[in-house]
Design a protein around this motif. Structure first.
Motif, short mmCIF file in Angstrom:
data_model
loop_
_atom_site.label_atom_id
_atom_site.label_comp_id
_atom_site.label_asym_id
_atom_site.label_seq_id
_atom_site.Cartn_x
_atom_site.Cartn_y
_atom_site.Cartn_z
N ALA A 111 8.57 -15.76 -14.65
CA ALA A 111 7.75 -16.35 -13.58
C ALA A 111 7.68 -15.42 -12.37
O ALA A 111 6.61 -15.21 -11.79
CB ALA A 111 8.31 -17.71 -13.18
N LEU A 112 8.82 -14.87 -11.97
CA LEU A 112 8.84 -13.99 -10.80
C LEU A 112 8.02 -12.73 -11.04
O LEU A 112 7.36 -12.22 -10.12
CB LEU A 112 10.29 -13.64 -10.44
N GLU A 113 8.05 -12.22 -12.26
CA GLU A 113 7.28 -11.02 -12.57
C GLU A 113 5.78 -11.28 -12.40
O GLU A 113 5.07 -10.47 -11.78
CB GLU A 113 7.57 -10.58 -14.01
N GLU A 114 5.28 -12.39 -12.94
CA GLU A 114 3.83 -12.63 -12.84
C GLU A 114 3.43 -12.99 -11.41
O GLU A 114 2.31 -12.66 -10.99
CB GLU A 114 3.38 -13.72 -13.82
N ILE A 115 4.33 -13.58 -10.63
CA ILE A 115 4.02 -13.88 -9.22
C ILE A 115 3.93 -12.58 -8.43
O ILE A 115 2.98 -12.37 -7.65
CB ILE A 115 5.09 -14.81 -8.61
N ARG A 116 4.90 -11.69 -8.62
CA ARG A 116 4.90 -10.41 -7.88
C ARG A 116 3.63 -9.61 -8.18
O ARG A 116 2.99 -9.08 -7.26
CB ARG A 116 6.13 -9.59 -8.26
N LEU A 117 3.30 -9.48 -9.44
CA LEU A 117 2.13 -8.68 -9.82
C LEU A 117 0.84 -9.28 -9.26
O LEU A 117 -0.02 -8.55 -8.78
CB LEU A 117 2.05 -8.57 -11.34
N ALA A 118 0.71 -10.60 -9.30
CA ALA A 118 -0.50 -11.24 -8.78
C ALA A 118 -0.61 -11.03 -7.27
O ALA A 118 -1.70 -10.71 -6.76
CB ALA A 118 -0.49 -12.73 -9.11
N LEU A 119 0.49 -11.21 -6.55
CA LEU A 119 0.45 -11.04 -5.10
C LEU A 119 0.11 -9.61 -4.70
O LEU A 119 -0.68 -9.38 -3.78
CB LEU A 119 1.80 -11.45 -4.48
N CYS A 120 0.69 -8.65 -5.39
CA CYS A 120 0.38 -7.25 -5.09
C CYS A 120 -1.10 -6.96 -5.34
O CYS A 120 -1.76 -6.29 -4.52
CB CYS A 120 1.23 -6.32 -5.96
N ALA A 121 -1.63 -7.46 -6.45
CA ALA A 121 -3.03 -7.20 -6.79
C ALA A 121 -3.96 -7.84 -5.76
O ALA A 121 -4.97 -7.24 -5.37
CB ALA A 121 -3.33 -7.74 -8.19
N ILE A 122 -3.63 -9.05 -5.31
CA ILE A 122 -4.49 -9.75 -4.36
C ILE A 122 -4.43 -9.12 -2.98
O ILE A 122 -5.46 -8.88 -2.33
CB ILE A 122 -4.09 -11.24 -4.29
N MET A 169 0.82 -1.21 0.00
CA MET A 169 0.00 0.00 0.00
C MET A 169 0.86 1.26 0.00
O MET A 169 0.52 2.26 -0.66
CB MET A 169 -0.95 0.00 1.20
N ASN A 170 1.99 1.24 0.71
CA ASN A 170 2.90 2.39 0.72
C ASN A 170 3.44 2.67 -0.68
O ASN A 170 3.50 3.83 -1.12
CB ASN A 170 4.04 2.17 1.70
N LYS A 171 3.84 1.61 -1.37
CA LYS A 171 4.39 1.78 -2.72
C LYS A 171 3.30 2.24 -3.70
O LYS A 171 3.56 3.06 -4.59
CB LYS A 171 5.02 0.47 -3.21
N LEU A 172 2.10 1.71 -3.53
CA LEU A 172 1.00 2.14 -4.39
C LEU A 172 0.65 3.61 -4.17
O LEU A 172 0.37 4.35 -5.12
CB LEU A 172 -0.22 1.26 -4.16
N ASP A 173 0.69 4.03 -2.92
CA ASP A 173 0.42 5.44 -2.61
C ASP A 173 1.44 6.35 -3.30
O ASP A 173 1.10 7.42 -3.82
CB ASP A 173 0.45 5.68 -1.11
N GLU A 174 2.71 5.91 -3.32
CA GLU A 174 3.76 6.69 -3.96
C GLU A 174 3.57 6.75 -5.47
O GLU A 174 4.08 7.65 -6.14
CB GLU A 174 5.13 6.08 -3.64
N ASN A 175 2.83 5.77 -6.01
CA ASN A 175 2.64 5.67 -7.46
C ASN A 175 1.20 5.98 -7.87
O ASN A 175 0.71 5.49 -8.88
CB ASN A 175 3.04 4.26 -7.95
N ASN A 176 0.52 6.80 -7.04
CA ASN A 176 -0.86 7.23 -7.33
C ASN A 176 -1.82 6.05 -7.47
O ASN A 176 -2.77 6.09 -8.28
CB ASN A 176 -0.90 8.09 -8.59
N ASN A 206 7.31 -1.31 -11.97
CA ASN A 206 8.22 -0.64 -11.03
C ASN A 206 7.78 -0.85 -9.58
O ASN A 206 8.61 -1.06 -8.70
CB ASN A 206 8.29 0.85 -11.36
N VAL A 207 6.48 -0.79 -9.33
CA VAL A 207 5.98 -1.00 -7.97
C VAL A 207 6.26 -2.43 -7.53
O VAL A 207 6.81 -2.67 -6.45
CB VAL A 207 4.46 -0.70 -7.90
N ALA A 208 5.89 -3.40 -8.36
CA ALA A 208 6.03 -4.81 -7.98
C ALA A 208 7.49 -5.20 -7.74
O ALA A 208 7.78 -6.07 -6.91
CB ALA A 208 5.43 -5.70 -9.07
N ASN A 209 8.40 -4.55 -8.47
CA ASN A 209 9.81 -4.91 -8.34
C ASN A 209 10.56 -4.05 -7.32
O ASN A 209 11.77 -4.22 -7.16
CB ASN A 209 10.49 -4.82 -9.70
N SER A 210 9.86 -3.14 -6.66
CA SER A 210 10.52 -2.29 -5.66
C SER A 210 10.23 -2.74 -4.23
O SER A 210 10.73 -2.14 -3.28
CB SER A 210 10.07 -0.83 -5.84
N ILE A 211 9.42 -3.78 -4.08
CA ILE A 211 9.04 -4.26 -2.74
C ILE A 211 9.94 -5.44 -2.36
O ILE A 211 9.70 -6.58 -2.78
CB ILE A 211 7.55 -4.66 -2.69
#
Length: 503
Positions: A453-464, A340-347, A353-358
């Motif tokens: 594989a890591l990219e799609e895992i990160r994005l899915a986890l962030c979205a969920i 949520m902190n990273k999402l707030d920084e990215n509007n 960029n968000v998924a790979n910065s956590i």
């Protein structure tokens, strides 16, 4: 009676043949199964013909490997039929095998597959052909290409969230994780790599996941037929020929062949895996490493492999990550706070960029991969004899790395059964031996699709995690169980979890 029997000439000949055959068999058994005893390498006692593979389809393979590891130690010998396999879980030796002395261990076990598509899988290709295939498809998995494909993955993650919200709206919010995440990973692969919207495939849409689940499910691996390619390779080739005629295999083969042929003759730019692989393979052919006929065959093979293997291993990792977060609510809360902190920084926008910065999300993924490596074993074939201290590995010996027990060794991971993402924090991960943790393999022949594989895992986890709290349900098995069967992939089944929609 005996005298009468022996007076018959043909009976004497038959008795002699039987005696010679029995002697030859006992001699073969003595010579074949003395390989490890002569080298003072411990291991379970083999039985004739089957070696240590008898009844293995009735076992849970990772648990079986764990038992052997605990009983015999970091180096032990087993037999697949008459084929000796040395199992090594000593990280220093593993590093030499996979990196330093890679030229001695270039290939994997040779199944001598004759099918024109399967024989080109990068997982079983050998020597020069493997190098050519690796060079042909690696550009499709560059960081830049994956960053561009992440836009499509983001859309797939939104569809995943919508599907999970529908589950909540229908009732109690309980969902079967492997099926839901398998649908997501199939959506990602079909969209990013083939430009196909599986939901727009009409009556074929459900077949993508249903058929892939069948091919990787226990219905095939829990059968005694699963061990035939390992104990009787010649018969294994026959049964393999029968297996690929299954309608499930033919479904994916026909779709992949049609897509590759379409791309090869199209002037439209799709920027997908097939297009990029065709371009890279054509460049490799210009260097003399491939001929023009091999280019399409190689791309079809890797596309089919990616379609199926990418679906299952990534879906498994997401399933086990969700299960681990449901069991460890404090870890889930910490992850949610960082997301949520990273999402707030990215509007509020979830992107690459968000998924790979956590950093914490990678710690969680690594801890899940430690406890539950999707590939249970990693093999290499010794093509040039080599000796490490007192351990001699002869030419032709199969080397197996049992990842499941290696990742749970308390010498490298204290309190190994505990789910602790902080093991992989910046300060602590530096003390982990790099070859005590290798869920994607290691060295030049590691998993080529790792970054994807890591990219799609990160994005899915962030979205969920942004939308839901993941919880255990009354149908959740704790601890999680795995089906019996001789499968090289971890296969969680019936992982029922519950979702609570956040306000």
């Amino acid at each position: 009676m005996i005298q009468y029997f022996l007076s018959d000439y043909s009976s004497c000949v038959l008795l002699l043949v039987i005696s010679l055959a029995a002697f030859a068999f006992l001699r073969w058994k003595q010579v074949t199964y003395s390989v490890f005893k002569a080298a003072n390498i411990p291991g379970p006692e083999p039985i004739p013909i089957f070696g240590n593979a008898w009844n293995i389809w009735k076992k849970v393979l990772p648990e079986y490997d764990q038992q052997l590891y605990q009983k015999y130690g970091k180096i032990f010998g087993t037999f697949d039929g008459a084929t000796p396999v040395i199992n090594i879980a000593e990280p220093d030796i593993i590093r030499n095998i996979f990196v330093k002395d890679f030229d001695h261990f270039i290939n994997r076990r040779n199944f001598s597959v004759k099918n024109r598509i399967f024989r080109k899988f990068i997982t079983i290709a050998v020597d020069r052909e493997w190098k050519a295939i690796r060079a042909a498809i690696s550009p499709a998995f560059s960081s830049g290409k994956i960053k561009r494909m992440s836009v499509i993955m983001e859309e797939c993650s939104r569809r995943l969230v919508s599907s999970l919200k529908e589950s909540i709206a229908k009732g109690d919010g309980i969902f079967e994780a492997k099926n839901e995440f398998g649908t997501y990973t199939m959506d990602v692969i079909a969209s990013c790599c083939f430009g196909v919207d599986i939901k727009g495939e009409g009556e074929n849409s459900s077949k993508f996941v249903d058929y892939a689940s069948f091919l990787f499910g226990p219905n095939l691996t829990s059968s005694p037929l699963a061990i035939i390619p390992f104990i009787l390779p010649w018969l294994g080739r026959y049964t393999f020929g029968k297996m690929i005629k299954l309608k499930q295999w033919q479904f994916f083969i026909s779709i992949t062949e049609a897509l590759v042929k379409q791309r090869a003759h199209s002037n439209i730019s799709y920027n997908d895996f097939i297009e990029m692989s065709l371009e890279a393979a054509s460049e490799t052919a210009k260097k003399g490493l491939l001929n023009s006929e091999e280019v399409q065959e190689i791309v079809i093979a890797q596309s089919l492999l990616f379609f199926l293997a990418g679906y299952d291993t990534t879906g498994t990792t997401l399933t086990l990550t969700a299960y681990s977060l449901a069991l460890n609510q404090k870890v889930q809360d910490k992850l949610r706070e960082e997301v949520m902190n990273k999402l707030d920084e990215n509007n509020g926008v979830l992107d690459h960029n968000v998924a790979n910065s956590i950093e914490y999300i990678d710690q969680i993924i690594n801890e899940v991969l430690r406890l539950y490596p999707p590939a249970i074993r990693v093999e290499r074939l010794c093509n040039k004899a080599i000796t490490y201290d007192k351990l001699h590995i002869p030419k032709g010996m199969i080397v197996n790395i049992p990842l499941y027990p290696l990742h749970r060794d308390p010498q490298y991971f204290p309190n190994p059964e505990k789910f602790d993402p902080d093991r992989f924090s910046p300060d602590r991960k530096r003390i982990i031996h790099p070859n005590a943790f290798m869920p994607f393999g290691s060295g030049p022949r590691n998993c080529v699709g790792m970054r994807f594989a890591l990219e799609e895992i990160r994005l899915a986890l962030c979205a969920i995690i942004k939308e839901f709290r993941i919880e255990l349900s009354e149908k959740t098995e704790v601890p999680i169980t795995f089906p019996k069967g001789f499968s090289g992939l971890l296969q969680p089944r019936n992982v029922f979890l519950k979702l609570e929609l956040l306000e």
